[in-house]
Structures are given as structure tokens and as C-alpha cells.
Design an enzyme around this catalytic site. Structure first.
Site, PDB file in Angstrom:
ATOM      1  CG  ASN A 104      -2.523  -1.153   1.158  1.00 58.73           C
ATOM      2  OD1 ASN A 104      -2.905  -0.257   0.528  1.00 58.73           O
ATOM      3  ND2 ASN A 104      -2.418  -1.688   1.615  1.00 58.73           N
ATOM      4  CG  ASP A 160      -9.718  -1.281  12.952  1.00 61.97           C
ATOM      5  OD1 ASP A 160      -8.494  -0.404  12.441  1.00 61.97           O
ATOM      6  OD2 ASP A 160      -8.779  -2.276  12.996  1.00 61.97           O
ATOM      7  CG  HIS A 173      -9.845  -2.813   8.442  1.00 62.16           C
ATOM      8  ND1 HIS A 173      -8.567  -2.967   9.525  1.00 62.16           N
ATOM      9  CD2 HIS A 173     -10.952  -2.800   9.258  1.00 62.16           C
ATOM     10  CE1 HIS A 173      -9.080  -4.128   9.894  1.00 62.16           C
ATOM     11  NE2 HIS A 173     -10.397  -4.053  10.235  1.00 62.16           N
TER      12      HIS A 173
HETATM   13  C1  GAR Z   1      -2.983  -4.601   3.948  1.00 59.44           C
HETATM   14  O1  GAR Z   1      -4.298  -5.583   3.522  1.00 59.44           O
HETATM   15  C2  GAR Z   1      -3.632  -3.424   5.143  1.00 59.44           C
HETATM   16  O2  GAR Z   1      -4.952  -3.650   4.783  1.00 59.44           O
HETATM   17  C3  GAR Z   1      -3.391  -4.121   6.838  1.00 59.44           C
HETATM   18  O3  GAR Z   1      -1.973  -5.365   5.800  1.00 59.44           O
HETATM   19  C4  GAR Z   1      -2.523  -5.483   5.306  1.00 59.44           C
HETATM   20  C5  GAR Z   1      -0.697  -4.591   4.668  1.00 59.44           C
HETATM   21  O4  GAR Z   1      -0.106  -4.982   3.829  1.00 59.44           O
HETATM   22  N1  GAR Z   1      -3.259  -3.494   7.443  1.00 59.44           N
HETATM   23  C6  GAR Z   1      -4.063  -3.784   8.564  1.00 59.44           C
HETATM   24  O5  GAR Z   1      -4.818  -5.298   8.953  1.00 59.44           O
HETATM   25  C7  GAR Z   1      -4.617  -2.915   9.619  1.00 59.44           C
HETATM   26  N2  GAR Z   1      -5.384  -3.258  11.127  1.00 59.44           N
HETATM   27  P1  GAR Z   1       1.214  -4.121   2.557  1.00 59.44           P
HETATM   28  O6  GAR Z   1       2.485  -4.083   3.781  1.00 59.44           O
HETATM   29  O7  GAR Z   1       1.306  -4.867   2.049  1.00 59.44           O
HETATM   30  O8  GAR Z   1       0.263  -3.093   2.516  1.00 59.44           O
END
Ligand code: GAR
Length: 198
Positions: free
Chosen positions: A16, A147, A111
Site C-alpha cells: 500500500n 479501526d 483496514h
Molecule cells: C493490508 O491488507 C492492510 O489493509 C492491512 O495490512 C495489509 C498490509 O499490506 N492492515 C491492517 O490489517 C491494519 N489493521 P502491505 O504492507 O502490503 O500494504
């Protein structure tokens, strides 16, 4: 034009964060000023450095659960970077109300669920267990409640026969990479109208 300065907090691979950084070019009203992690080994730090974004880390482990002490250290590189906006992007530490209040109205989070459903962890497994026909992701303003906070955008995906938590997570993640940059662009321009995708 003076660009808004964006600090991005990551704990892991940072896909992200990459989507956000790569979106901040051309006529975008913001630019990245820092990628900060609680894990010195976070893959996101390498990807940020490869993109020429300054990086820093504050390992949370030596603080042994003393959140306030950890956050006091986290605050140092953050304040030095002078961000206008902070984006939590897979940042997996719970922040205290005191920390959050210092960035009131300037901190966003993504989230992996259609909030207010499935706050916390294991969102994809929980959506499957509940038999939901759709799932998705949410970008919201960060408030003291986990959240929670005003919703700035959501993207929906179908739940399909044969989905496992991993398959569903991958479908949602693809949408996260579209939703978060779209919300940030709007937010940085001062527009809080929710972005709705899917
Ligand atoms: C993503 O799916 C994000 O939405 C989630 O962690 C992942 C990170 O992926 N976030 C949460 O669960 C927050 N509570 P990334 O490091 O590849 O962006």
C-alpha cells in the site's frame, strides 16, 4: 504549488505504501516525506529507499509493551519530517489516544474490511465464516478508537465460491491499491467526500 507532506507508517511489505508513493507525482497535491516502520526489517523500508523516499525505523520490541515510551521515540523522526498528513499502511501497532490526538484530523488508515464490520485482525477469515457475499476495504480517519473514525472511502469485492482467506485477501489488496491513492489525493486537496469503488 506547495505540496502537502505525507509520512507513511508500515510494518511489513508495504504494498500500500508503494501504491501511495507511486501515486504522488505530477499534479498530485502531495509528496512523500518519510516512510517509518516499527520493524527494522520491514520490506517496505527497502522499497521506499529504492524510490528515493527518506526512511526511519523505531523497533517497538525493546519497549516491551510500554506504548507511550515507544511512541515518544516514534514521534522524533515524524516531527523532524514535518508531515501534513500521516498514512498508516499496514502499520500493525495499536496507537494510544494521546499519540492519535496529536495528529487529529491528519491521520488516515486502511483496514481490510468493510468497516464497521470486522475491526481488528483476521478480517478475511471472519468474512468467510460469516458467509458474507461481499467484502472489501476501508480508508478512515484515525481516532482513539481502534479501526473507527470517519470513513473516507470503501471498495467492495465479491466473495466467490472456493475463496480461502488468502484468495480473498489478494482480491481485497488489489482494491486497496486503488482506494488508498484515490482517497489520499482527495484528502490532500481538502476534500473529505468518501471515495466509493466497486
Ligand atoms: C493490508 O491488507 C492492510 O489493509 C492491512 O495490512 C495489509 C498490509 O499490506 N492492515 C491492517 O490489517 C491494519 N489493521 P502491505 O504492507 O502490503 O500494504
Amino acid at each position: 504549488m506547495t505540496h502537502k507532506r505525507v509520512a507513511i507508517l508500515v510494518s511489513g511489505g508495504g504494498s500500500n505504501m508503494v501504491a501511495l508513493v507511486d501515486s504522488m507525482t505530477g499534479d498530485h497535491p502531495a509528496r512523500p516525506c518519510l516512510v517509518l516502520s516499527n520493524d527494522p526489517k520491514a520490506g517496505g523500508l527497502v522499497k521506499a529507499a529504492e524510490r528515493g523516499v527518506p526512511t526511519a525505523f523505531v523497533d517497538h520490541r525493546p519497549f516491551k509493551g510500554d506504548r507511550a515510551a515507544f511512541e515518544a521515540e516514534l514521534m522524533k523522526p515524524l516531527l523532524a519530517a514535518e508531515p501534513d498528513i500521516i498514512c498508516l499502511a499496514g502499520f500493525m501497532r495499536v496507537l494510544t489516544a494521546g499519540f492519535v490526538s496529536q495528529w487529529n484530523g491528519r491521520m488516515l488508515n486502511i483496514h481490510p474490511s468493510l468497516l464497521p464490520k470486522y475491526k481488528g485482525l483476521h478480517t478475511h477469515a471472519r468474512a468467510l465464516e460469516a458467509g458474507d457475499s461481499e467484502h472489501g476495504c476501508t480508508v478512515h480517519e484515525v481516532t482513539a478508537e481502534l479501526d473507527d473514525g470517519p470513513i473516507l472511502g470503501q471498495a467492495r469485492v465479491p466473495v466467490l465460491p472456493g475463496d480461502t482467506p488468502d484468495i480473498l485477501a489478494a482480491r481485497v489488496l488489489e482494491q486497496e491499491h486503488k482506494l488508498y491513492p484515490a482517497v489520499l489525493r482527495r484528502f490532500a486537496a481538502g476534500d473529505r467526500t468518501p471515495v466509493l469503488l466497486g
